[in-house]
Motif scaffolding. Structure first.
Motif: not given
Ligand SMILES: *[C@@H]1O[C@H](CO)[C@@H](O)[C@H](O)[C@H]1NC(C)=O
Ligand SMILES: *[C@@H]1O[C@H](CO)[C@@H](O)[C@H](O)[C@H]1NC(C)=O
Ligand SMILES: *[C@@H]1O[C@H](CO)[C@@H](O)[C@H](O)[C@H]1NC(C)=O
Ligand SMILES: *[C@@H]1O[C@H](CO)[C@@H](O)[C@H](O)[C@H]1NC(C)=O
Ligand SMILES: *[C@@H]1O[C@H](CO)[C@@H](O)[C@H](O)[C@H]1NC(C)=O
Ligand SMILES: *[C@@H]1O[C@H](CO)[C@@H](O)[C@H](O)[C@H]1NC(C)=O
Ligand SMILES: *[C@@H]1O[C@H](CO)[C@@H](O)[C@H](O)[C@H]1NC(C)=O
Ligand SMILES: *[C@@H]1O[C@H](CO)[C@@H](O)[C@H](O)[C@H]1NC(C)=O
Ligand SMILES: *[C@@H]1O[C@H](CO)[C@@H](O)[C@H](O)[C@H]1NC(C)=O
Length: 825
Positions: A378, A380, A399
């Motif tokens: 991911n 982020s 995140y």
């Protein structure tokens, strides 16, 4: 003052056994009431419940306080938002089990939120300070309809839980009073926040002020370190239905509490005795770095640092440099190299308080590797770490931006931060270069090392022989020679008669001390120049080698931080080296003397540290021969009239070709307390073993204490261990010599200690080389860049002794030890 309920006397036999001791009851049923002025007392007599007026207020509240403590200390208030205005109130339990406070007209001022109905409800004050409602007939002692521990006010008592019941949606949290006169809910609150991953938060209204955690399996890391609190056992429960942080008291006789005060400071208190009263065990926040998010994203707060905020490291730059110089760090830092998402890497950052985990994800079973892959998936995801340091498992990933990081030498944790791949290349290049160098060393030590040594020995033999012959010829011819005649030689030879005259026939009044291989005398040449003469003692078997060694090296070395050799004298069975005279003798004379050490103020000490560093840098890297000194210690640092340090005594020094960095010897010679572990144990010496000795010296200079023989009353650590311990606890400055006035130079002192600790790290590769040392010492602005030191080598006294006893060892009077090592492989 207290009351006992009439008809229940005989029904409640067990609790009353306790109650009668104190002459009070701990329980009321639906037929009984507590009037203003009457109280319930917990079994054991620790807590008392009744009506009171806080501060100067005339309002009446139902509350609980410590019974047996002279200072009225309220720990819980029932009707904190709805006071009684007179003393007509009563407390009672109504069927089906609701605790109520009624006023003069029987109006309900306050009631417990009991939702379950039972036949015979009673309210009981337990020994822990928990007021509970339960069924009188209920067998399970923990089955309560309601408990005051679920509705704490500003005080957390041992046995309480802080956190969330997700089923009922109720949170247990602390909240400050409005004022000393008003227990109503104030501005500040203390929560276990379950968002992302649970952390402890102190809030002012809805704004976070301070943050501790995330929970690491043992505690919520963050200063102060609750691990050191021997009175509590901390536990943490988390599942779909609830998340609770609990603290149980280990010794119930202890009187302690944890409070949230009116100005947002949470404190752990301990009752000592009548005279000392309540004592604060610790306070949160405890320093500027406890301010939430002070340094913005990717900023790291460092209590000792000036300024307090810096970017995580040089791979980050302030987002708004103008704000940064104005001490407005709120905008934080950004990566100097942008992330690409696809081929990013993770770099390890350690010794930190982990960032705010409210925007995070976790899994209790994943391995660290799975964690990295999860984070990589991911774009982020900015960092990951191991969730549970105790079980060494689990995954926590963050995140978006990482905020509220601080450096923490004690209890610091590790996280892996997503970085552009270009940032890793530098590191990898350095690593592979390191690898190559290792291989190179291995071969060079065996081949070049031998060649160099052979050449060197030949060279030594050559001049030695030449000079000897020269001398012999002259002597045979009955002519003495003087300095001028030797112009063409590298160094002048002194005639024995000159030396005899200069030292007044080696008179004992001229004796300066005893060196490694014999006495040292002061002398004065005809022109008035003062000299120091090192005379080889006749018993010394190794002395001649060492003297030659010293002659070779020092004759070739010129540096203002190395002692200057003026010449030598070899005549008959006398062998001597002649140096410039150092009026202030050696560093140990000053450093370890209570009165003389006062003459060494911080400026002088720092100058000495820097001087030694430069001298050593010259030896290691800049001189014609690369030289490892092998016997750096306070008594080998001489001081000139201006207290400038000069490294002396090259008797044990060894030279190396440009590419080698390490060698092994069978004869380990050095000085207790200064020898690096790999040298003392395996006979391995390198520039890094000098760096180790240098580190010891730095810590000695800062502390004014000898590493060897240092023992601390609280632990068995030597000076290195002690300094490291304090550094880990963020108390480095306590290492410094208490006689020093360092108020205005704390940065230099801290830097010196940090550098010293880096130099004495166990692993030679972790130690910096002298050029980095010189750089770190000098570079004021970069003080935060100095990495955290790992565990020092030989940091307990016992460590040294046992390791050294495992080798056969001879010690002589000058504290030098010789260890004969097995043949190197
Ligand atoms: C109350 O305090 C006194 C003195 O501080 C102590 O001797 C006594 O044991 C205490 N009583 C209880 C019930 O804790
Ligand atoms: C009560 O009032 C007096 C005088 O106004 C003041 O000195 C004292 O500090 C007050 N006590 C509390 C607990 O506020
Ligand atoms: C309040 O209730 C008590 C007991 O139920 C009763 O005796 C008393 O008269 C009541 N007082 C008022 C003012 O209603
Ligand atoms: C008692 O409490 C009731 C309900 O809160 C209220 O209406 C009433 O005025 C109060 N009476 C007195 C004397 O305070
Ligand atoms: C009692 O519970 C209700 C909802 O369950 C809540 O609105 C109310 O504030 C609670 N009262 C107290 C005193 O906790
Ligand atoms: C709260 O505690 C701190 C630290 O002990 C203290 O400085 C402050 O005065 C306290 N606040 C109040 C209102 O007592
Ligand atoms: C990094 O990204 C920002 C915004 O996306 C951009 O303004 C900046 O120029 C980039 N920097 C580099 C070195 O590519
Ligand atoms: C955690 O990770 C393990 C292994 O990847 C997986 O089997 C498990 O379902 C995960 N648990 C949660 C709650 O995501
Ligand atoms: C990455 O994580 C964020 C935050 O949890 C989430 O909103 C987003 O959907 C995720 N993106 C992908 C591609 O999984």
């Amino acid at each position: 003052m207290s009351r006992s309920g009439g008809s229940s006397w005989f029904l409640l036999i067990l609790p009353l056994i306790f109650s009668t001791i104190c002459g009070a009851t701990d329980t009321i049923n639906t037929d009984e009431i507590i009037r203003d002025g009457e109280t319930l007392v917990s079994p054991g007599g620790k807590f008392e419940l009744g009506f009171f007026s806080p501060g100067n207020s005339s309002n009446r509240y139902v509350g609980m306080w410590f019974k047996n403590i002279t200072e009225m200390t309220v720990v819980w208030v029932a009707n904190r938002e709805s006071p009684l205005t007179d003393t007509s109130g009563v407390l009672t339990v109504t069927p089906p089990g609701i605790l109520v406070i009624l006023n003069a007209t029987n109006g309900t001022v306050w009631s417990s939120n009991t939702s379950i109905a039972v036949k015979n409800p009673v309210a009981q004050l337990l020994g822990s300070g928990n007021l509970v409602i339960r069924d009188e007939k209920e067998k399970d002692p923990d089955n309560f309809l309601w408990q005051s521990f679920d509705y704490p006010t500003d005080t957390f008592l041992p046995g309480m839980s802080l956190g969330w019941n997700f089923v009922t949606g109720r949170e247990n949290y602390l909240s400050s009073w409005k004022s000393n006169d008003n227990p109503a809910t104030g501005e500040f609150s203390f929560h276990l926040d379950p968002t992302g991953y649970p952390q402890l938060l102190i809030k002012r209204g809805s704004a976070v002020q301070n943050r501790f955690g995330p929970w690491n399996g043992i505690r919520f890391p963050g200063p102060p370190n609750p691990r050191d609190d021997p009175t509590y056992k901390l536990s943490f429960e988390m599942d779909d239905k609830k998340v609770y942080f609990k603290s149980d008291i280990i010794d119930v006789s202890f009187v302690s509490r944890y409070t949230m005060n009116l100005s947002g400071v949470s404190q752990r208190w301990t009752w000592v005795d009548r005279t000392r009263g309540w004592v604060i065990y610790f306070s949160i926040p405890s320093d500027i770095c406890d301010n939430y998010k002070l340094c913005g994203a990717y900023g790291s707060c460092n209590v000792g640092g000036s300024p307090s905020c810096e970017c995580l490291d040089h791979r980050f730059v302030p987002k708004e440099p103008e704000g940064w110089v104005r001490a407005d760090w709120s905008n934080g830092c950004v990566r100097r190299a942008n992330l690409s998402c696809q081929d990013d890497v993770f770099l390890k950052y350690s010794g930190i308080k982990l960032p705010d985990a409210r925007n995070s994800w976790h899994n209790n079973t994943m391995t660290l590797d799975e964690c990295r892959l999860e984070c990589l998936k991911n774009c982020s995801c900015m960092a990951y770490t191991q969730l549970d340091t105790r079980r060494e498992s689990g995954c926590l990933i963050w995140y978006e931006e990482l905020v509220d990081i601080r450096s923490m030498s004690a209890d610091g944790l590790v996280m892996y931060v997503r970085m552009a791949s270009s940032e890793a290349e530098v590191k990898n290049a350095a690593e592979s270069k390191g690898k190559k160098r290792e291989i190179l060393i291995a071969s060079l030590v065996s081949v070049v090392g031998i060649v160099v040594l052979v050449l060197l020995s030949l060279y030594v033999c050559y001049i030695w022989k030449r000079k000897r012959n020269d001398l012999k010829t002259r002597k045979d011819q009955g002519t003495s020679f003087d300095v001028d005649h030797e112009k063409h030689s590298d160094l002048p030879f002194f005639d024995l008669s000159v030396i005899l005259k200069a030292t007044d026939q080696f008179s004992s009044s001229n004796k300066l001390g005893e060196g490694g291989f014999g006495p040292v005398y002061k002398g004065m040449l005809k022109g008035g120049q003062e000299i120091a003469v090192k005379r080889l003692s006749k018993e010394s078997s190794q002395g001649l080698d060492e003297l030659k060694n010293e002659f070779i090296f020092i004759a070739k070395l010129q540096h203002r931080n190395l002692v200057k050799l003026l010449g030598c004298c070899i005549q008959g069975d006398e062998s001597m080296l002649v140096y410039e005279y150092m009026p202030n003798k050696s560093l140990d004379v000053f450093l370890f003397d209570q009165t003389k050490s006062m003459l060494l103020d911080w400026q002088k000490r720092f100058n000495i540290i820097n001087g030694i560093a430069r001298g050593l840098l010259y030896l290691h890297e800049d001189s014609r021969l690369r030289i490892i000194h092998r016997d750096l210690k306070a008594s080998n640092i001489l001081l000139d009239s201006e207290m400038n340090p000069k490294i002396s005594d090259f008797g044990l020094a060894r030279s190396f070709g440009g590419n080698e960095t390490e060698a092994q010897t069978r004869r380990v010679v050095g000085t207790y307390g200064y020898m690096s572990p790999e040298y003392a144990v395996d006979g391995l010496f390198s520039v890094k073993s000098d760096v180790f000795s240098f580190g010891v010296l730095v810590l000695e200079i800062v502390s004014g204490k000898k590493n060897r023989g240092f023992t601390h009353s609280e632990h068995g650590l030597n000076l290195l261990g002690h300094a490291w311990q304090l550094e880990k606890e963020g108390r480095s400055l306590e290492v410094a010599d208490p006689t020093l006035d360092i108020d205005f130079q704390t940065a230099e002192v801290l830097r010196s200690i940090q550098v010293g600790l880096l130099c004495v790290q166990q692993n030679p590769e972790d130690r910096p080389n002298m050029s980095s040392v010189v750089f770190m010492l000098r570079n004021e602005a970069e003080s935060g860049e100095i990495p955290q030191a790992r565990q020092p080598g030989f940091f307990t006294q016992r460590d040294v002794i046992t390791r050294q006893n495992s080798n056969s060892m001879k010690a002589n009077s000058t504290n030098e030890i010789t260890i004969t090592m097995p043949e190197p492989r």
